[in-house]
Enzyme design. Structure first.
Site, PDB file in Angstrom:
ATOM      1  N   ARG A 267      39.074  25.530  43.959  1.00 32.80           N
ATOM      2  CA  ARG A 267      37.973  26.179  43.230  1.00 32.80           C
ATOM      3  C   ARG A 267      37.406  25.196  42.201  1.00 32.80           C
ATOM      4  O   ARG A 267      38.109  24.765  41.291  1.00 32.80           O
ATOM      5  CB  ARG A 267      38.471  27.441  42.533  1.00 32.80           C
ATOM      6  CG  ARG A 267      37.372  28.130  41.727  1.00 32.80           C
ATOM      7  CD  ARG A 267      37.887  29.329  40.978  1.00 32.80           C
ATOM      8  NE  ARG A 267      38.083  30.473  41.855  1.00 32.80           N
ATOM      9  CZ  ARG A 267      38.733  31.587  41.480  1.00 32.80           C
ATOM     10  NH1 ARG A 267      39.245  31.674  40.265  1.00 32.80           N
ATOM     11  NH2 ARG A 267      38.867  32.596  42.315  1.00 32.80           N
TER      12      ARG A 267
ATOM     13  N   ARG B 144      45.061  36.216  29.812  1.00 32.13           N
ATOM     14  CA  ARG B 144      44.540  36.614  31.130  1.00 32.13           C
ATOM     15  C   ARG B 144      43.318  35.768  31.424  1.00 32.13           C
ATOM     16  O   ARG B 144      42.883  34.958  30.598  1.00 32.13           O
ATOM     17  CB  ARG B 144      44.154  38.112  31.059  1.00 32.13           C
ATOM     18  CG  ARG B 144      44.158  38.879  32.381  1.00 32.13           C
ATOM     19  CD  ARG B 144      45.532  38.975  32.978  1.00 32.13           C
ATOM     20  NE  ARG B 144      45.586  39.963  34.050  1.00 32.13           N
ATOM     21  CZ  ARG B 144      45.241  39.739  35.317  1.00 32.13           C
ATOM     22  NH1 ARG B 144      44.765  38.574  35.697  1.00 32.13           N
ATOM     23  NH2 ARG B 144      45.369  40.705  36.228  1.00 32.13           N
ATOM     24  N   LYS B 145      42.675  36.007  32.578  1.00 32.53           N
ATOM     25  CA  LYS B 145      41.426  35.309  32.881  1.00 32.53           C
ATOM     26  C   LYS B 145      40.336  35.690  31.881  1.00 32.53           C
ATOM     27  O   LYS B 145      40.449  36.719  31.180  1.00 32.53           O
ATOM     28  CB  LYS B 145      40.964  35.632  34.298  1.00 32.53           C
ATOM     29  CG  LYS B 145      40.495  37.061  34.465  1.00 32.53           C
ATOM     30  CD  LYS B 145      40.080  37.379  35.905  1.00 32.53           C
ATOM     31  CE  LYS B 145      38.835  36.666  36.328  1.00 32.53           C
ATOM     32  NZ  LYS B 145      38.272  37.259  37.587  1.00 32.53           N
TER      33      LYS B 145
ATOM     34  N   GLY C  75      37.190  43.111  48.968  1.00 30.16           N
ATOM     35  CA  GLY C  75      38.298  43.429  49.866  1.00 30.16           C
ATOM     36  C   GLY C  75      39.415  44.244  49.269  1.00 30.16           C
ATOM     37  O   GLY C  75      40.282  44.755  49.986  1.00 30.16           O
TER      38      GLY C  75
ATOM     39  N   CYS D 287      36.278  41.320  43.048  1.00 28.24           N
ATOM     40  CA  CYS D 287      35.609  40.009  42.983  1.00 28.24           C
ATOM     41  C   CYS D 287      34.191  40.079  43.546  1.00 28.24           C
ATOM     42  O   CYS D 287      33.316  39.322  43.143  1.00 28.24           O
ATOM     43  CB  CYS D 287      36.412  38.981  43.759  1.00 28.24           C
ATOM     44  SG  CYS D 287      38.126  38.856  43.238  1.00 28.24           S
ATOM     45  N   GLY D 288      33.970  40.959  44.505  1.00 28.21           N
ATOM     46  CA  GLY D 288      32.636  41.116  45.102  1.00 28.21           C
ATOM     47  C   GLY D 288      31.764  42.109  44.356  1.00 28.21           C
ATOM     48  O   GLY D 288      30.679  42.462  44.818  1.00 28.21           O
TER      49      GLY D 288
HETATM   50 FE1  SRM Z   1      38.290  37.083  41.823  1.00 28.76          FE
HETATM   51  C1  SRM Z   1      41.721  37.161  41.821  1.00 28.76           C
HETATM   52  C2  SRM Z   1      38.265  35.289  44.551  1.00 28.76           C
HETATM   53  C3  SRM Z   1      35.064  36.498  41.221  1.00 28.76           C
HETATM   54  C4  SRM Z   1      38.266  39.734  39.561  1.00 28.76           C
HETATM   55  N1  SRM Z   1      39.765  36.294  42.952  1.00 28.76           N
HETATM   56  C5  SRM Z   1      41.102  36.412  42.772  1.00 28.76           C
HETATM   57  C6  SRM Z   1      41.850  35.496  43.734  1.00 28.76           C
HETATM   58  C7  SRM Z   1      42.105  34.211  43.006  1.00 28.76           C
HETATM   59  C8  SRM Z   1      43.158  36.117  44.219  1.00 28.76           C
HETATM   60  C9  SRM Z   1      43.987  35.166  45.040  1.00 28.76           C
HETATM   61  O1  SRM Z   1      44.754  34.393  44.477  1.00 28.76           O
HETATM   62  O2  SRM Z   1      43.853  35.183  46.252  1.00 28.76           O
HETATM   63  C10 SRM Z   1      40.790  35.360  44.847  1.00 28.76           C
HETATM   64  C11 SRM Z   1      40.818  34.077  45.649  1.00 28.76           C
HETATM   65  C12 SRM Z   1      40.475  34.366  47.090  1.00 28.76           C
HETATM   66  C13 SRM Z   1      39.965  33.175  47.829  1.00 28.76           C
HETATM   67  O3  SRM Z   1      40.725  32.536  48.581  1.00 28.76           O
HETATM   68  O4  SRM Z   1      38.775  32.907  47.731  1.00 28.76           O
HETATM   69  C14 SRM Z   1      39.515  35.639  44.087  1.00 28.76           C
HETATM   70  N2  SRM Z   1      36.962  35.994  42.652  1.00 28.76           N
HETATM   71  C15 SRM Z   1      37.087  35.396  43.860  1.00 28.76           C
HETATM   72  C16 SRM Z   1      35.752  34.851  44.349  1.00 28.76           C
HETATM   73  C17 SRM Z   1      35.894  33.576  45.180  1.00 28.76           C
HETATM   74  C18 SRM Z   1      35.035  35.948  45.160  1.00 28.76           C
HETATM   75  C19 SRM Z   1      33.865  35.420  45.978  1.00 28.76           C
HETATM   76  O5  SRM Z   1      33.991  35.409  47.206  1.00 28.76           O
HETATM   77  O6  SRM Z   1      32.861  35.012  45.394  1.00 28.76           O
HETATM   78  C20 SRM Z   1      35.022  34.697  42.998  1.00 28.76           C
HETATM   79  C21 SRM Z   1      35.287  33.367  42.367  1.00 28.76           C
HETATM   80  C22 SRM Z   1      34.518  33.195  41.092  1.00 28.76           C
HETATM   81  C23 SRM Z   1      34.666  31.810  40.513  1.00 28.76           C
HETATM   82  O7  SRM Z   1      33.935  30.932  40.968  1.00 28.76           O
HETATM   83  O8  SRM Z   1      35.500  31.628  39.625  1.00 28.76           O
HETATM   84  C24 SRM Z   1      35.709  35.800  42.198  1.00 28.76           C
HETATM   85  N3  SRM Z   1      36.936  37.912  40.551  1.00 28.76           N
HETATM   86  C25 SRM Z   1      35.609  37.579  40.541  1.00 28.76           C
HETATM   87  C26 SRM Z   1      34.872  38.545  39.778  1.00 28.76           C
HETATM   88  C27 SRM Z   1      33.352  38.608  39.647  1.00 28.76           C
HETATM   89  C28 SRM Z   1      32.771  37.974  38.425  1.00 28.76           C
HETATM   90  O9  SRM Z   1      33.433  37.196  37.721  1.00 28.76           O
HETATM   91  O10 SRM Z   1      31.617  38.276  38.182  1.00 28.76           O
HETATM   92  C29 SRM Z   1      35.800  39.466  39.304  1.00 28.76           C
HETATM   93  C30 SRM Z   1      35.491  40.738  38.478  1.00 28.76           C
HETATM   94  C31 SRM Z   1      35.054  40.413  37.094  1.00 28.76           C
HETATM   95  C32 SRM Z   1      36.172  40.183  36.131  1.00 28.76           C
HETATM   96  O11 SRM Z   1      37.004  39.302  36.360  1.00 28.76           O
HETATM   97  O12 SRM Z   1      36.208  40.864  35.111  1.00 28.76           O
HETATM   98  C33 SRM Z   1      37.080  39.060  39.797  1.00 28.76           C
HETATM   99  N4  SRM Z   1      39.757  38.223  40.817  1.00 28.76           N
HETATM  100  C34 SRM Z   1      39.507  39.286  39.998  1.00 28.76           C
HETATM  101  C35 SRM Z   1      40.760  39.896  39.638  1.00 28.76           C
HETATM  102  C36 SRM Z   1      40.953  41.111  38.701  1.00 28.76           C
HETATM  103  C37 SRM Z   1      41.055  40.643  37.274  1.00 28.76           C
HETATM  104  C38 SRM Z   1      41.763  41.591  36.352  1.00 28.76           C
HETATM  105  O13 SRM Z   1      41.515  41.518  35.136  1.00 28.76           O
HETATM  106  O14 SRM Z   1      42.604  42.385  36.798  1.00 28.76           O
HETATM  107  C39 SRM Z   1      41.757  39.153  40.294  1.00 28.76           C
HETATM  108  C40 SRM Z   1      43.279  39.401  40.242  1.00 28.76           C
HETATM  109  C41 SRM Z   1      43.909  38.798  39.037  1.00 28.76           C
HETATM  110  O15 SRM Z   1      43.311  38.009  38.283  1.00 28.76           O
HETATM  111  O16 SRM Z   1      45.085  39.131  38.822  1.00 28.76           O
HETATM  112  C42 SRM Z   1      41.089  38.121  41.029  1.00 28.76           C
HETATM  113 FE1  SF4 Z   2      40.691  38.799  47.332  1.00 34.82          FE
HETATM  114 FE2  SF4 Z   2      39.202  39.310  45.181  1.00 34.82          FE
HETATM  115 FE3  SF4 Z   2      38.354  40.071  47.560  1.00 34.82          FE
HETATM  116 FE4  SF4 Z   2      40.474  41.282  46.424  1.00 34.82          FE
HETATM  117  S1  SF4 Z   2      38.393  41.364  45.730  1.00 34.82           S
HETATM  118  S2  SF4 Z   2      40.225  40.627  48.565  1.00 34.82           S
HETATM  119  S3  SF4 Z   2      41.371  39.517  45.308  1.00 34.82           S
HETATM  120  S4  SF4 Z   2      38.684  37.936  46.904  1.00 34.82           S
END
Ligand code: SRM
Ligand code: SF4
Length: 525
Positions: free
Chosen positions: A71, A185-186, A440, A445-446
């Site tokens: 990333r 956290r993030k 998913g 994330c979506g």
């Molecule tokens: Fe996300 C975790 C992908 C935007 C909320 N997210 C993950 C992980 C890293 C989980 C994992 O280890 O597999 C995913 C990686 C999958 C992969 O192989 O791609 C993943 N998140 C993504 C991406 C790639 C989705 C996409 O297809 O675009 C986005 C990457 C953004 C970036 O460039 O950094 C992505 N994730 C988001 C967003 C949207 C946003 O930021 O506008 C959110 C919701 C907003 C927020 O965070 O408040 C989001 N992701 C999460 C969460 C829930 C966070 C929480 O507080 O509980 C997780 C799980 C966690 O962090 O424990 C997570």
């Molecule tokens: Fe993976 Fe985020 Fe999609 Fe859940 S919402 S399936 S953590 S990329």
């Protein structure tokens, strides 16, 4: 100012993530990369492999063991053709069945990466002025800004310089910065300079939104927006205004330090910034931030200037620079193959100024194309796939990674989302884009909560079997007066989704079946 896990964490029962961070900071694996590359991923300590490497942007993928996801950080979603070509080379050379995915934070993730190649890849990235540092786990994510900053005639503030400064402050100019590698956290930051809230300010932990205070243009500040499996909240006003200068960087620093030192670390489900604001109350939170900021925070401007509906930037648009245009290309569900990345880099150089922009809708913009070059540009074969005029459902589709690469996923997303959108685009006439977002799993994330229609993966029982299903969200409003959508249906099996979505589109979005009953005779644009 070095933070250690020890001084950030006091007197709390630690969750397992806090425990491993206290043993060794995530950033420490930077010095061990060469060694990891030599011994191979199977021999790397489990916590280093599956957790700490994320501090460098390297994600072990249990779905494809041995093929990692990288990333990047793409501040403001702006990159040069040179940088895109470097990323394409990495995907092509190292990526075994690799791809580059544009993310919902204006960023790029590379797939298929092997650990033994990472030292060489990091050298290439550094030479090209790119970094992936602190892009995962308890760090600040890619910082977003309007994708047409600096070229939008109606923009209020060009925020590109500010976004880069905030990133440099947090990441130590891309080298890694221990001051911010052990947040609870993030953390998400967005800086909006346009009128249409192009970056979903309301879902960030900190967002700066343009506002006039006593005739001076600057930013109102909102805090605490986030999505998680347990709770989703829109950001709330901090009741503060800052001018568009280094105060933005210093306020980010102050909020991050307060969060780092006081954020809740016992329960990981209750660790995002909003939980601290809840616990303290906004007044105390603001007062603590003010103290670290080192000067009184000015009260907020009475209103912000985000008074437009959100644009998607697809198609041809005149820039503020006379005679130049930006062209938004639709990238289906954000997925780019290496050849396509090379081709995009070429297009940016041949027709534009060599610059490209990414959007939170997972699309790409080629800016600075002179009027005289537009017609030839539009003949480029790549535009058949990356269209400037996709059909309405396909046009506004956003999808997270899903089960193809993400082990949290309860459903496959990208292929299913695209297939359904393309199918219904042939069966329905829609006179407006309908923003459909797929995610998913409940991590969101979506961003299904910002969509007109959002799908969140789940499982359900059908005919005695467990099958893929989605919860349906509706009513998300973006742009001015943005607010989050609500869940309206639960556990709809994916194999019933075509009919369900069709019915929703007819009932709520005036879609008409393309079977001779179409009243106005129009075809999808
Ligand atoms: Fe996300 C975790 C992908 C935007 C909320 N997210 C993950 C992980 C890293 C989980 C994992 O280890 O597999 C995913 C990686 C999958 C992969 O192989 O791609 C993943 N998140 C993504 C991406 C790639 C989705 C996409 O297809 O675009 C986005 C990457 C953004 C970036 O460039 O950094 C992505 N994730 C988001 C967003 C949207 C946003 O930021 O506008 C959110 C919701 C907003 C927020 O965070 O408040 C989001 N992701 C999460 C969460 C829930 C966070 C929480 O507080 O509980 C997780 C799980 C966690 O962090 O424990 C997570
Ligand atoms: Fe993976 Fe985020 Fe999609 Fe859940 S919402 S399936 S953590 S990329």
């Amino acid at each position: 100012m070095v933070n250690t896990a020890a001084n950030a964490v006091t007197n709390v029962k630690l969750n397992k993530f806090e425990k491993f961070k206290a043993v060794k900071d995530g950033l420490d694996v930077k010095d061990e990369l060469e060694y990891f590359a030599k011994i191979g991923w199977e021999a790397v300590d489990d916590t280093d492999l599956k957790q700490r490497l994320k501090w460098l942007g390297i994600f072990f993928r249990p779905v494809t063991p041995g093929k990692f996801m990288l990333r990047m950080r793409m501040p403001h979603g702006v990159l040069s053709s040179y940088k895109l070509r470097v990323l394409a080379e990495i995907v092509q050379r190292y990526g075994d069945e690799g791809s580059g995915d544009i993310t919902t934070r204006q960023n790029i993730q590379l797939r298929g990466i092997r650990l033994e190649d990472v030292p060489a890849i990091f050298q290439q990235l550094q030479d090209a002025g790119m970094t992936s540092v602190q892009s995962g786990m308890d760090n600040v994510r890619n910082i977003t800004g309007s994708p047409v900053s600096g070229i939008d005639a109606d923009e209020l503030i060009d925020t590109q310089g500010l976004v880069i400064k905030v990133q440099d402050m947090i990441t130590g100019n891309g080298e890694g910065n221990y001051a911010f590698t052990n947040l609870p956290r993030k953390f998400n930051i967005a800086i909006e300079g346009g009128r249409d809230n192009s970056i979903h300010a309301e879902i960030n932990d900190i967002a700066f939104v343009p506002a006039y205070r006593e005739g001076t243009l600057g930013f109102n500040v909102v805090v605490g927006g986030f999505f998680s499996a347990k709770r989703c909240e829109a950001a709330i006003p901090l009741h503060a205004w800052v001018p568009p200068n280094d105060d933005v960087i210093e306020l980010c620093r102050a909020i991050l330090l307060v969060y780092r030192d006081h954020g809740l670390r016992a329960n990981r489900q209750k660790s995002r910034l909003m939980w601290l604001i809840d616990e303290w109350g906004l007044d105390k939170f603001r007062a603590e931030v003010e103290q670290v900021f080192g000067q009184p925070l000015l009260s907020a401007a009475p209103k912000d200037e985000m008074d437009w509906d959100k644009r998607d930037h697809i198609g041809i648009h005149a820039q503020k620079q006379s005679g130049l245009n930006y062209v938004g290309l639709h990238v289906p569900v954000g997925r780019l193959q290496a050849e396509e990345m090379f081709d995009l880099a070429r297009l940016a150089e041949v027709y534009g100024s060599g610059e490209l922009r990414l959007t939170v809708e997972q699309n790409i913009i080629v800016p600075n194309i002179p009027d005289s070059r537009l017609e030839t540009f539009l003949q480029e074969p790549l535009l058949k796939k990356f269209s400037i005029a996709p059909a309405p459902l396909t046009r506004s589709l956003v999808s997270c990674t899903g089960s193809r690469f993400c082990d949290f996923a309860l459903v496959e997303t990208k292929q299913q989302a695209l297939g359904l959108a393309q199918l219904l685009d042939t069966e329905l006439t829609l006179n407006q884009p309908v923003r459909v977002h797929w995610t998913g799993c409940p991590n969101s994330c979506g961003q299904p909560q910002v969509a007109d229609i959002g799908f969140m993966g789940t499982k359900t029982r059908k005919n005695g079997k467990t099958v893929e299903a989605v919860d349906i969200y509706m009513g998300g409003k973006v742009g001015k007066d943005a607010h989050l959508g609500e869940r309206v249906r639960q556990a709809v099996p994916c194999d019933e989704l075509k009919d369900v979505l069709k019915a929703l589109l007819i009932e709520h979005f005036n879609a008409e079946p393309q079977n001779g009953l179409v009243a106005n005779g129009s075809t999808p644009g």
